[in-house]
Design an enzyme around this catalytic site. Sequence first.
Site, short mmCIF file in Angstrom:
data_model
loop_
_atom_site.label_atom_id
_atom_site.label_comp_id
_atom_site.label_asym_id
_atom_site.label_seq_id
_atom_site.Cartn_x
_atom_site.Cartn_y
_atom_site.Cartn_z
N ASP A 60 0.84 -1.20 0.00
CA ASP A 60 0.00 0.00 0.00
C ASP A 60 0.88 1.25 0.00
O ASP A 60 2.01 1.22 0.49
CB ASP A 60 -0.91 0.00 1.25
CG ASP A 60 -2.14 0.88 1.06
OD1 ASP A 60 -3.23 0.33 0.82
OD2 ASP A 60 -2.01 2.13 1.15
N VAL A 66 1.84 2.48 -6.79
CA VAL A 66 1.60 1.69 -8.01
C VAL A 66 1.81 2.49 -9.29
O VAL A 66 1.85 1.92 -10.38
CB VAL A 66 0.19 1.04 -8.02
CG1 VAL A 66 0.04 0.01 -6.91
CG2 VAL A 66 -0.93 2.08 -7.99
N TYR A 106 -14.00 7.76 -12.41
CA TYR A 106 -14.24 6.45 -11.81
C TYR A 106 -14.85 5.49 -12.84
O TYR A 106 -14.39 4.36 -13.00
CB TYR A 106 -15.14 6.59 -10.57
CG TYR A 106 -15.07 5.36 -9.69
CD1 TYR A 106 -13.89 5.03 -9.03
CD2 TYR A 106 -16.15 4.50 -9.56
CE1 TYR A 106 -13.79 3.89 -8.25
CE2 TYR A 106 -16.07 3.36 -8.78
CZ TYR A 106 -14.89 3.06 -8.13
OH TYR A 106 -14.79 1.92 -7.37
N LYS A 136 -12.67 2.37 -14.38
CA LYS A 136 -13.16 1.03 -14.06
C LYS A 136 -13.58 0.28 -15.32
O LYS A 136 -13.44 -0.94 -15.39
CB LYS A 136 -14.30 1.10 -13.03
CG LYS A 136 -13.80 1.53 -11.64
CD LYS A 136 -12.77 0.55 -11.08
CE LYS A 136 -12.21 0.97 -9.74
NZ LYS A 136 -11.21 0.03 -9.21
N1 LIG Z 1 -15.61 0.10 -1.19
C1 LIG Z 1 -16.53 -0.03 -2.14
O1 LIG Z 1 -17.73 0.20 -1.92
C2 LIG Z 1 -16.13 -0.48 -3.52
C3 LIG Z 1 -17.13 -0.84 -4.44
C4 LIG Z 1 -16.76 -1.24 -5.71
C5 LIG Z 1 -15.42 -1.31 -6.07
N2 LIG Z 1 -14.47 -0.94 -5.15
C6 LIG Z 1 -13.07 -1.04 -5.58
O2 LIG Z 1 -12.43 -1.95 -4.71
C7 LIG Z 1 -11.06 -1.58 -4.55
C8 LIG Z 1 -10.75 -1.42 -3.07
O3 LIG Z 1 -11.64 -0.48 -2.52
P1 LIG Z 1 -11.54 -0.06 -1.00
O4 LIG Z 1 -12.92 0.23 -0.55
O5 LIG Z 1 -10.71 -1.03 -0.24
O6 LIG Z 1 -10.77 1.32 -1.16
P2 LIG Z 1 -9.93 2.12 -0.07
O7 LIG Z 1 -9.97 3.55 -0.51
O8 LIG Z 1 -10.38 1.77 1.31
O9 LIG Z 1 -8.47 1.53 -0.27
C9 LIG Z 1 -7.67 1.86 -1.37
C10 LIG Z 1 -6.23 1.68 -0.92
O10 LIG Z 1 -5.40 1.97 -2.04
C11 LIG Z 1 -4.26 2.66 -1.56
N3 LIG Z 1 -3.69 3.45 -2.66
C12 LIG Z 1 -4.17 4.57 -3.24
N4 LIG Z 1 -3.32 5.03 -4.16
C13 LIG Z 1 -2.28 4.17 -4.19
C14 LIG Z 1 -1.07 4.12 -4.93
N5 LIG Z 1 -0.75 5.07 -5.83
N6 LIG Z 1 -0.21 3.10 -4.70
C15 LIG Z 1 -0.50 2.15 -3.78
N7 LIG Z 1 -1.63 2.16 -3.04
C16 LIG Z 1 -2.50 3.15 -3.24
C17 LIG Z 1 -4.77 3.56 -0.44
O11 LIG Z 1 -3.74 3.94 0.44
C18 LIG Z 1 -5.82 2.66 0.21
O12 LIG Z 1 -5.29 1.94 1.30
C19 LIG Z 1 -10.87 -0.30 -5.36
O13 LIG Z 1 -10.37 -0.64 -6.63
C20 LIG Z 1 -12.28 0.25 -5.46
O14 LIG Z 1 -12.44 1.06 -6.59
C21 LIG Z 1 -14.78 -0.56 -3.89
#
Ligand SMILES: NC(=O)c1ccc[n+]([C@@H]2O[C@H](COP(=O)([O-])OP(=O)(O)OC[C@H]3O[C@@H](n4cnc5c(N)ncnc54)[C@H](O)[C@@H]3O)[C@@H](O)[C@H]2O)c1
Length: 273
Positions: free
Chosen positions: A43, A70, A184, A188
């Site tokens: 992360d 990333v 977004y 996606k």
């Molecule tokens: N939470 C939801 O409701 C939901 C729904 C559909 C899809 N998603 C997708 O699921 C995935 C995870 O979602 P989440 O809820 O855990 O999100 P989150 O925001 O809680 O976690 C995302 C993580 O990515 C890390 N991050 C951001 N930029 C980064 C970078 N440049 N390099 C490395 N790490 C980085 C952040 O520090 C964070 O810990 C994402 O792709 C999100 O789009 C989430």
Amino acid sequence: MKTILDKFRMDGQAAVVTGGAGLLGKEFSRTLAQAGAGVVVADLNAEAAEAVAEEIRKDGFKAIGVGVNVTDPASVQQMVVSTIKEYGRLDALVCSAAMDPKFDPEHAGQNRNTFEDYPVESFRQALDVNLTGLFLCAQAAVIPMLKQDHGSIINICSTYGLAGPDQRIYIKPGQPQQYKPVYYSVTKSGVLGLTRYLATYYAGKNIRANALTPGGIFNNHDDLFVQNYSARTVLGRMARKDEMNGAVLFLASDASSYMTGSNLVVDGGWTAW
Ligand SMILES: NC(=O)c1ccc[n+]([C@@H]2O[C@H](COP(=O)([O-])OP(=O)(O)OC[C@H]3O[C@@H](n4cnc5c(N)ncnc54)[C@H](O)[C@@H]3O)[C@@H](O)[C@H]2O)c1
């Protein structure tokens, strides 16, 4: 006698979860570790990644935490080097890191994200994290996967990669409307294209690539939001954060050995009507 459950085991394998300190990333990391994999919780927030890994280790499973950006090729390469150093291999890559504007109390006060004046810098930054980030992680991870002749890449998508956001669910009486931002949906949708590209590019090489599409995860959202969101789903509720774990393990393990280039939708029926 081997049973179907053995196919879900990942003993002796290694898995990297980017965004591993996030709401879902933590869940994915814990799940793969419970299935026997050595996990790399990766992360941007290195401290948070190590804290997640420590919790997993306390439960008796294998995990290390690493800091990664990333969007930075050298940092991504280093993540893979650390994985090989620790476990000697890399079998599953879960790309969960993303910019994902949320509408829960933790993210109150964010920009309204109106399309007409949406800043191009923010759009470009999101392409960098949400798409280029996945490209770089896959590019680095396939090197050990090709050597081992075994690998599974899981790119995390969203219902908004399949259908346009229903912006009505973000309306709050008496407040200026907020919107799910344009990047977004764009990024996606792109995740699905990248996933299909990887799947067909590595035809015959034992590297599978699939997407996982979660619906909205409940994270202490207010009642109005929950009501609006739930009404759009067939199951009539938001997802619990542990409800993607079965799907991620299925895709990461040999339980899904005949699946590639596909998208597993776990959205409570949001996209079914
Ligand atoms: N939470 C939801 O409701 C939901 C729904 C559909 C899809 N998603 C997708 O699921 C995935 C995870 O979602 P989440 O809820 O855990 O999100 P989150 O925001 O809680 O976690 C995302 C993580 O990515 C890390 N991050 C951001 N930029 C980064 C970078 N440049 N390099 C490395 N790490 C980085 C952040 O520090 C964070 O810990 C994402 O792709 C999100 O789009 C989430």
